[in-house]
Design an enzyme around this catalytic site. Structure first.
Site, PDB file in Angstrom:
ATOM      1  CG  HIS A  65      -2.024  -0.979   1.089  1.00  0.00           C
ATOM      2  ND1 HIS A  65      -2.728  -1.446   2.160  1.00  0.00           N
ATOM      3  CD2 HIS A  65      -2.528  -1.592   0.009  1.00  0.00           C
ATOM      4  CE1 HIS A  65      -3.633  -2.308   1.739  1.00  0.00           C
ATOM      5  NE2 HIS A  65      -3.526  -2.415   0.441  1.00  0.00           N
TER       6      HIS A  65
ATOM      7  CB  CYS B 207       0.138  -1.715 -22.394  1.00  0.00           C
ATOM      8  SG  CYS B 207      -0.486  -3.360 -22.073  1.00  0.00           S
TER       9      CYS B 207
HETATM   10  C1  PEP Z   1       2.114  -6.883 -18.857  1.00  0.00           C
HETATM   11  O1  PEP Z   1       2.078  -8.029 -18.452  1.00  0.00           O
HETATM   12  O2  PEP Z   1       2.982  -6.461 -19.655  1.00  0.00           O
HETATM   13  C2  PEP Z   1       1.099  -5.905 -18.415  1.00  0.00           C
HETATM   14  C3  PEP Z   1       1.017  -4.703 -18.937  1.00  0.00           C
HETATM   15  O3  PEP Z   1       0.287  -6.267 -17.401  1.00  0.00           O
HETATM   16  P1  PEP Z   1       0.749  -6.295 -15.865  1.00  0.00           P
HETATM   17  O4  PEP Z   1       2.106  -5.663 -15.787  1.00  0.00           O
HETATM   18  O5  PEP Z   1      -0.288  -5.556 -15.115  1.00  0.00           O
HETATM   19  O6  PEP Z   1       0.776  -7.769 -15.574  1.00  0.00           O
END
Ligand code: PEP
Ligand code: MG
Length: 753
Positions: A367, A680
């Site tokens: 947190h 992403c």
């Molecule tokens: C990823 O796996 O690249 C992603 C963007 O999701 P997270 O980092 O939330 O697992």
């Protein structure tokens, strides 16, 4: 009475001990009386006290039963032998056959070969090991749980005798390690990036417990209840004081839930009933929590134990009436150093003077990490032993990007980092100035630079950075910081606020990606051996369709006719995607049936994170409107390399031919189908990686706010057509990594990575 039917009588025992300790004679003499009293009380042939000296040595200070000539002669290093093991791990040991234990270290001068069983506990004060208290029996004795508890209570009383400084000089008990004045460089893990230079503020509550044994248990219970109520109402006030909208509030509410934990309160009350003062009882339960913490590896449980540890410290202050002592007066450039910290504690400090935070414990999902990220404070976690190496006021440099902490750096290092900070600030200012400039390459290609977000506080960065929208909104974050599962109304509220704040720019909502290390406090999981590959994300959603339906319903209602983008995480096969799509269709139909406004347009996407889905990409593309590559997970599953493991962190590179070839194939397929594809994962926010992705055919990158400026600078210096053939030509290479070659390419083409 024989050892077999021994039952501890804590209250009488504590009274006897107190009488001896308050009696005449030197501290050494009183300690010798104390071990006699304890041996008789515990029906043990031996009772010994070892006290920690400088240099991490545990020295035998008094014994009943071992050879007297061993006193002040027998010394064990912390970690050596059973006594050293208790000291090193600050946890109790109870062994019926101690000599069979692999850690047993035989010391002939003590004569301890005559004793079979051993029970020992650490002597702790303010979380530090001051020594070890041991009892031994000739016969093999199975010590009961309540005997261990009893010995721990006795150790609390002994801690007070040691802390008087009469047995060993207080200087020897100082936390700081021997070579305190030398510069040191400590490694930890990156929790939040950024650089900070300042002076150490040790976040330690120094409530000194002056009285351990109580006169009247009933009165202590009343004091405890009053302090507990005081603490709870202080937390309530804190909750009222924070932004009504902010997630800080949710975090504090979760925290309050722990402050009302009956088990925790009950354990303290029990300890008071054994004859301890309220303060000593809180500290005893805190010691137990810390001992458990040392053994627990589960990230979620550790975080909860940290919250309890934090609450115990808070409660001690309410008991001592010294609530203002909560915060040491920080300098104007404070580097906060803590073993661990709760979210509320961080909020106690004045944000304007905080330069960075360093934690001995702590993980990216804690947190406090979430709050620190929202406040944009660099954080390095898991810096082992930092509190023992730093004095209040020491000069410290924190390099959050690389998980490094420099303690008392030399002038040259200081100069280097001071320059780096100024350069970073200048760069940030120049990035901010660039926010209205288009992310267009030299050869005229428009690139969408998007934000990854999870808290409302993150959304302010959309304007600051000039991002084109939110490419990944991790919906699990608002779920993780709440104390209860958000109902439909709260979910609508969350999603509505996100859409409103982003003001017409696109937002891609990812459905819950919980499980693995992202646990919800109110949700039960079976323990998977490999949680990252276990019951998580879409797997939970298809098994619990009601949860998924509620989430989708929340998003649809929040959009209220506006455009809406939804994507599903961790999909492994088309069949799984079909289930999720069917649930979404049901929810859209339901909204239509009740006369609500259906989002227009509604775009549906899928995350490419599991390699198996890459072999069904044609079928996936027929079903969805867009793809988003979660390169963090895709990389870990492609290379079978745990993304959270520090030992694996540098082993494989995302710029390896295998990964790039796969990424190229995905971009090619999506572009052919005319469907947008985004990356992403973390790599999208690194300029060299982002350059490579553009060369491979990507035009949409989603990243942390701090990455937008550097990536935009790179984009505006890049001629994609000039580098793309070379990059695509590298894909058949067999190098471990293409990083060097790509770096040279960037340099040769004047790309600002
Ligand atoms: C990823 O796996 O690249 C992603 C963007 O999701 P997270 O980092 O939330 O697992
Ligand atoms: Mg992922």
């Amino acid at each position: 009475m024989s050892a077999a039917n021994f039952r501890p009588q804590p209250r009488q025992m504590l009274k006897r001990l107190r009488d001896v300790m308050a009696g005449p004679g030197s501290a050494q003499h009183r300690l010798e009386q104390v071990v006699k009293v304890i041996a008789a009380d515990m029906v043990a042939e031996v009772c010994s006290v070892y006290i920690k000296r400088a240099g991490d040595m545990l020295e035998l200070f008094a014994t009943e039963g071992l050879k007297p000539e061993a006193v002040h002669q027998t010394r064990l290093r912390v970690g050596e032998g059973l006594v050293g093991d208790i000291g090193a791990h600050a946890r109790a040991l109870a062994l019926a056959d101690a000599q069979a234990h692999p850690q047993f270290a035989y010391r002939p001068e003590t004569g301890e070969e005559a004793y079979a069983s051993l029970m020992g506990v650490p002597i702790l004060r303010s979380g530090r090991v001051l020594g070890v208290l041991v009892v031994q029996n000739k016969t093999r004795r199975q010590y009961a749980e309540e005997e261990i508890e009893h010995l721990e209570t006795i150790a609390m009383v002994l801690a007070e005798l040691v802390a008087t400084g009469e047995l060993i000089k207080p200087a020897e008990m100082l936390a700081t390690e021997g070579n305190a004045m030398l510069p040191s460089r400590l490694e930890g893990v990156r929790i939040n990036g950024g650089l900070g230079i300042g002076h150490a503020v040790l976040h330690q509550r120094r409530v000194i417990i002056r009285k351990v044994v109580a006169e009247d248990a009933d009165e202590e219970i009343l004091r405890f209840r009053a302090a507990l109520a005081g603490m709870q109402s202080a937390i309530d006030q804190m909750i009222d004081a924070v932004d009504r909208e902010g997630e800080h509030r949710d975090i504090l509410e979760t925290y309050r839930m722990f402050a009302e934990d009956r088990g925790w309160i009950g354990r303290i009350a029990e300890a008071i009933k054994t004859g301890l003062t309220a303060e000593a009882a809180v500290q005893k339960v805190q010691n137990d929590t810390r001992a458990r913490m040392a053994q627990v590896t589960d990230a979620y449980l550790r975080e909860r134990l940290l919250d309890l540890d934090d609450l115990a410290a808070r409660l001690l202050q309410h008991l001592s009436g010294d609530v203002d002592l909560l915060v040491e007066m920080p300098p104007s450039d404070a580097i906060l150093i803590a073993r661990s910290m709760g979210p509320a504690e961080l909020l106690d400090y004045d944000r304007t003077t905080l330069r960075a935070l360093v934690l001995e414990e702590g993980s990216a999902t804690s947190h406090v990490a979430i709050v620190a990220r929202a406040l944009d404070i660099p954080v390095v976690g898991r810096v082992s032993g930092i509190l023992a190496k730093v004095e209040s006021g020491d000069q410290i440099i924190v390099d959050g990007d690389n998980g490094l902490v420099m303690v008392r750096p030399g002038d040259d290092v200081m100069e280097h980092f001071a320059t780096a900070i100024v350069a970073r600030q200048q760069r940030q200012e120049s990035f901010a100035a660039m926010r209205h400039l288009p992310a267009t390459t030299v050869d005229g290609t428009d690139v969408s630079l998007l934000l990854n977000a999870g808290m409302l506080a993150d959304l302010s960065h959309v304007d600051e950075t000039g991002a084109a929208g939110v490419g990944l909104y991790r919906t699990e974050i608002p779920f993780m910081i709440r104390s209860a599962y958000p109902d439909l109304a709260s979910q609508i509220d969350i999603y509505q606020r996100v859409l409103d704040r982003v003001g017409g720019r696109p937002v891609v909502f990812r459905t819950l990606d919980v499980g693995g290390d992202k646990r919800l406090p109110y949700f039960s999981y079976d323990d998977d051996e490999n949680p990252a590959m276990g019951w998580r994300a879409i797997r939970i959603s298809v098994d619990r369709p009601a949860m998924l339906r509620q989430q989708l319903r929340g998003m649809i209602r929040a959009a209220a006719g506006r455009p809406l983008s939804i994507m599903f995480p961790m999909v492994s096969e088309v069949a799984e995607l079909d289930i999720a799509l069917a649930v979404l269709r049901l929810e859209v139909a339901r909204e239509e049936a009740r006369g609500g406004a259906v989002p227009a347009p509604l775009s549906v996407g899928v995350m490419i994170e599991v390699p198996s889905l890459c072999w069904q990409i044609d079928q996936v593309l027929q079903r969805v409107d867009f793809l988003s590559v979660g390169s963090n997970d895709l990389m870990q599953f492609l290379f079978a390399s745990d993304r959270g493991s520090p030992t694996m962190a540098d082993r494989f590179d995302t710029l390896a031919p295998a990964m790039l070839k796969l990424l190229h194939m995905l971009a090619h397929k999506a572009n052919q189908a005319g469907k947008p594809i985004t990356v992403c994962g973390e790599m999208a926010g690194r300029p060299l990686e982002a350059m490579t992705l553009l060369a491979l055919g990507y035009r949409r990158l989603s990243m942390n706010p701090a990455a937008i400026g550097p990536v935009k600078t790179m984009v505006r210096s890049l001629d994609i057509a000039a580098i793309s053939p070379y990059v695509c030509g590298l894909l058949e290479a067999t190098d471990h990594s293409l990083r060097q070659k790509l770096r040279s390419l960037a340099r040769d083409h004047g790309v600002l990575t």
